[in-house]
Design an enzyme around this catalytic site. Structure first.
Site, mmCIF file in Angstrom:
data_model
loop_
_atom_site.group_PDB
_atom_site.id
_atom_site.type_symbol
_atom_site.label_atom_id
_atom_site.label_comp_id
_atom_site.label_asym_id
_atom_site.label_seq_id
_atom_site.Cartn_x
_atom_site.Cartn_y
_atom_site.Cartn_z
ATOM 1 N N ASP A 1 0.877 -1.165 0.000
ATOM 2 C CA ASP A 1 0.000 0.000 0.000
ATOM 3 C C ASP A 1 0.916 1.216 0.000
ATOM 4 O O ASP A 1 1.908 1.260 0.724
ATOM 5 C CB ASP A 1 -0.840 -0.027 1.282
ATOM 6 C CG ASP A 1 -2.217 0.565 1.096
ATOM 7 O OD1 ASP A 1 -2.308 1.609 0.417
ATOM 8 O OD2 ASP A 1 -3.177 0.013 1.645
ATOM 9 N N ASP B 1 -2.934 4.581 -2.733
ATOM 10 C CA ASP B 1 -4.013 5.175 -1.943
ATOM 11 C C ASP B 1 -4.516 6.475 -2.583
ATOM 12 O O ASP B 1 -3.706 7.329 -2.969
ATOM 13 C CB ASP B 1 -3.459 5.468 -0.537
ATOM 14 C CG ASP B 1 -4.533 5.807 0.471
ATOM 15 O OD1 ASP B 1 -5.363 4.942 0.768
ATOM 16 O OD2 ASP B 1 -4.528 6.953 0.963
ATOM 17 N N GLU C 1 -6.411 3.203 -6.101
ATOM 18 C CA GLU C 1 -7.648 3.417 -5.343
ATOM 19 C C GLU C 1 -8.210 4.762 -5.771
ATOM 20 O O GLU C 1 -7.547 5.789 -5.619
ATOM 21 C CB GLU C 1 -7.370 3.408 -3.842
ATOM 22 C CG GLU C 1 -8.675 3.389 -3.063
ATOM 23 C CD GLU C 1 -8.651 4.173 -1.761
ATOM 24 O OE1 GLU C 1 -9.511 3.930 -0.908
ATOM 25 O OE2 GLU C 1 -7.792 5.059 -1.591
ATOM 26 N N HIS D 1 -10.746 -2.637 4.228
ATOM 27 C CA HIS D 1 -10.602 -2.087 5.585
ATOM 28 C C HIS D 1 -11.395 -0.797 5.788
ATOM 29 O O HIS D 1 -11.394 -0.258 6.889
ATOM 30 C CB HIS D 1 -9.116 -1.834 5.860
ATOM 31 C CG HIS D 1 -8.562 -0.753 4.977
ATOM 32 N ND1 HIS D 1 -8.434 -0.905 3.611
ATOM 33 C CD2 HIS D 1 -8.156 0.500 5.250
ATOM 34 C CE1 HIS D 1 -7.962 0.220 3.097
ATOM 35 N NE2 HIS D 1 -7.782 1.087 4.067
ATOM 36 N N ASP D 2 -12.022 -0.276 4.745
ATOM 37 C CA ASP D 2 -12.830 0.946 4.869
ATOM 38 C C ASP D 2 -14.322 0.650 4.766
ATOM 39 O O ASP D 2 -15.142 1.569 4.848
ATOM 40 C CB ASP D 2 -12.505 1.928 3.738
ATOM 41 C CG ASP D 2 -11.088 2.478 3.804
ATOM 42 O OD1 ASP D 2 -10.529 2.562 4.910
ATOM 43 O OD2 ASP D 2 -10.552 2.823 2.731
HETATM 44 O O1 TEU Z 1 -9.353 5.712 1.605
HETATM 45 C C1 TEU Z 1 -9.857 6.703 0.813
HETATM 46 C C2 TEU Z 1 -11.311 6.857 0.791
HETATM 47 O O2 TEU Z 1 -11.821 7.677 0.092
HETATM 48 C C3 TEU Z 1 -12.139 6.003 1.632
HETATM 49 O O3 TEU Z 1 -12.663 4.880 1.281
HETATM 50 C C4 TEU Z 1 -12.286 6.571 2.962
HETATM 51 O O4 TEU Z 1 -12.133 5.591 3.924
HETATM 52 C C5 TEU Z 1 -13.648 7.165 3.013
HETATM 53 O O5 TEU Z 1 -13.665 8.292 2.213
HETATM 54 C C6 TEU Z 1 -14.004 7.562 4.360
HETATM 55 O O6 TEU Z 1 -15.374 7.764 4.373
HETATM 56 C C7 TEU Z 1 -7.982 5.585 1.723
HETATM 57 C C8 TEU Z 1 -7.662 4.499 2.717
HETATM 58 O O7 TEU Z 1 -8.142 3.276 2.226
HETATM 59 C C9 TEU Z 1 -8.228 4.875 4.040
HETATM 60 O O8 TEU Z 1 -8.070 3.870 5.006
HETATM 61 C C10 TEU Z 1 -7.533 6.143 4.481
HETATM 62 O O9 TEU Z 1 -8.081 6.616 5.671
HETATM 63 C C11 TEU Z 1 -7.628 7.237 3.414
HETATM 64 O O10 TEU Z 1 -7.349 6.778 2.111
HETATM 65 C C12 TEU Z 1 -6.617 8.315 3.709
HETATM 66 O O11 TEU Z 1 -5.334 7.825 3.472
#
Ligand code: TEU
Ligand code: CA
Length: 560
Positions: free
Chosen positions: A97, A199, A255, A328-329
């Protein structure tokens, strides 16, 4: 097949919740090493490793303090090197990542940048004067609540942070910064990583006039149109490709929230030399209410089919899809798209697995999905850990946009912590995840749902995943076949076909807890041609009427 990763399945590890090896309650790299045989048995060939870099962990590692060293909680650089070596023995590759839209505010660059306007690192970040009213430069809100700008006394300017205040956005307009990023990424390529998951990579190019966004109910402006897929994004990715990816045969995944289909083609068209595949979020946004995911609503299968089908059709010849239900989100797959009741958990989990793995693209398994883990439904706000939950809880309640009960409903169903509770390995204390106290509570269903139990039951969801992973390696049609939706307007069943030369797959998935009878007159479905079925049998009546049990999913494989 032009790319080594095309017939492989990716498994995502969220290190702090995977396996703790030293009893401090936090998963770590040695824990991953211990569990490599488990992953090898499952059959996956690529690990997406969520961030393990040095970090103050304000956003669980998505706030990097030093790209060149490892978070002490997870171990050392040596541990990671051992993981890389050992993974090779199991034919498992590691995709790191990589978070380069922002760093931690404790990163050396930011600490320097803050010191003065003349500092050589000043332009590594995005600094702006207050507006005429002495307020933030524009009205953008941060994803984690509050303004996206934070004032700094020393130089009397604001810095931009789309995520938390401890995650200042990098200034990609600065060529020096870009060069440092590429150099750092090459350091990791040289270490032997096989790819990157980038990311929020479609956020790195910001529209440079930083205009106010449309005002939302929460009082903040919507900045997303000005920082997603910005003016120089393709140029930056082509540059990154040339400087880092070119000639290294990596798997590169972007992503990319808020992504149009046209953009997706541009990003993943191999002729353009940007990235290999995108992660879009369209289906995860189904059923968002007035306060987004915090006010979850019912959603319809027809909408889900429409979204996934559009991506399938658009990225058929050019580009490539990532296939996922959860990460994880996101909430746990079964809780979000299946049925997590005792009665239907396993069978609906199997149905979701079959449905996803027969789409065209690269499937992602998020840790625990292969044993059918579900949301923990913690009742107390104090059991949740995620900065996004905590900030939004405080803000939405203090702004009186939601009351405690309603907010808790949203949190239980959709918060990011729903997927971040520790992996449930066995029925021992703390599910065999740790000998200490876990950093976040274990879901109390671990006696019923755990890896040991799944592995001891040859009929479990684990073995179905194993079979799906194997089938992909054996049947090119699963990788390359052209997708076609069947009966798009059907509200209960997701059916589609895949075609390649003289072969055909017909995939039928019942997304409901009802018994259904479906007419598949125009399709060749007979019992001899069943490739996979999440029940022992299937009833096919005269005239090709198929009788589906609750959450039944069956795949027919025909050769002409
Ligand atoms: O996530 C980016 C993102 O847009 C998401 O899915 C985020 O969790 C969501 O907008 C929140 O509502 C990435 C990572 O996967 C996430 O864990 C991080 O917190 C984020 O970027 C910042 O690095
Ligand atoms: Ca540990």
């Amino acid at each position: 097949m032009d790319n080594w990763w095309k017939d492989k399945v990716v498994y995502q590890i969220y290190p702090r919740s995977f396996k703790d090896s030293n009893g401090d309650g936090i998963g770590d790299i040695k824990g991953i090493i211990q569990k490599l045989p488990y992953l090898a048995e499952l059959g996956i060939n690529i690990i997406w490793l969520s961030p393990v870099y040095d970090s103050p962990d304000d956003d669980n590692g998505y706030d990097i303090r030093d790209y060149y060293s490892i978070n002490e909680k997870f171990g050392t650089m040596e541990d990671l090197e051992i993981l890389f070596e050992y993974a090779k023995q199991f034919d498992i590759k590691i995709m790191m990542d990589m978070v380069v839209n922002h760093t931690s505010d404790e990163h050396y660059w930011f600490k320097e940048s803050k010191k003065s306007k003349q500092n050589p690192y000043r332009d590594y970040y995005i600094w702006k004067d207050p507006n005429e009213e002495n307020e933030p430069p524009n009205n953008w809100g941060s994803s984690f609540g509050g303004s996206a700008w934070e004032y700094d006394e020393t130089t009397k300017q604001y810095y931009l942070h789309i995520f938390g205040k401890k995650q200042p956005d990098l200034n990609w307009e600065n060529e020096k910064l870009r060069k440092e990023i590429y150099e750092m990424m090459n350091f990791w390529v040289d270490k032997g990583v096989s790819g990157f998951r980038l990311d929020v990579i479609n956020m790195i190019s910001k529209q440079q006039d930083f205009p106010d966004g449309l005002l939302r109910e929460n009082g903040w402006g919507k900045g997303s149109p000005y920082y997603y897929n910005g003016p120089r994004i393709h140029e930056f990715l082509q540059e990154m490709n040339k400087e880092v990816f070119d000639g290294n045969d990596l798997i590169v995944v972007g992503e990319m929230p808020r992504l149009s289909l046209e953009d997706a083609i541009k990003y993943t068209d191999s002729a353009r030399n940007e990235i290999d595949m995108v992660f879009h979020f369209e289906h995860t946004r189904l059923g968002e209410g007035e306060q987004g995911k915090w006010t979850p609503q019912e959603w319809n299968l027809t909408e889900l089919k429409e979204i996934l089908s559009e991506w399938q059709y658009t990225l058929n010849d050019v580009g490539w899809n990532s296939l996922y239900w959860s990460n994880h989100d996101q909430p746990r797959a079964i809780s979000r798209f299946g049925n997590d009741s005792k009665k239907y958990r396993e069978i609906s989990g199997k149905m979701l697995a079959i449905c996803l793995h027969f789409h065209k693209g690269t499937p992602y398994i998020y840790q625990g999905e292969e044993i059918g883990m579900i949301n923990p439904y913690f009742k107390k706000i104090s059991d949740y850990r995620d900065t996004e939950v905590i900030n939004n809880y405080k803000q939405l309640i203090s702004d009186r946009l939601l009351n405690h009960e309603d907010m808790m409903k949203g949190i239980k169903e959709r918060s990011r912590d729903t997927a971040r509770t520790p992996m449930q390995w066995n029925s021992q204390d703390y599910a065999g995840f740790t000998d200490g106290i876990p950093w976040i509570p274990i879901s109390d269903n671990y006696l019923i749902i755990n890896a040991e139990k799944a592995k001891n039951d040859e009929d479990s969801i684990f073995y179905l995943y194993k079979e799906l992973i194997q089938l992909r390696k054996e049947l090119p049609i699963i990788v390359e076949g052209k997708y076609d939706i069947i009966y798009p307007e059907d509200e209960d069943v997701y059916a589609f076909s895949r075609k390649l030369d003289t072969e055909e797959l017909i995939i039928i998935c019942n997304f409901t807890d009802k018994e259904l009878s479906k007419d598949l007159q125009n399709f060749k479905i007979n019992k001899e041609n069943i490739l996979i079925n999440n029940y022992d049998s299937i009833v096919i009546n005269q005239n090709n009427k198929i009788a589906l049990a609750p959450y039944q999913s069956v795949v027919f494989y025909n050769k002409f």
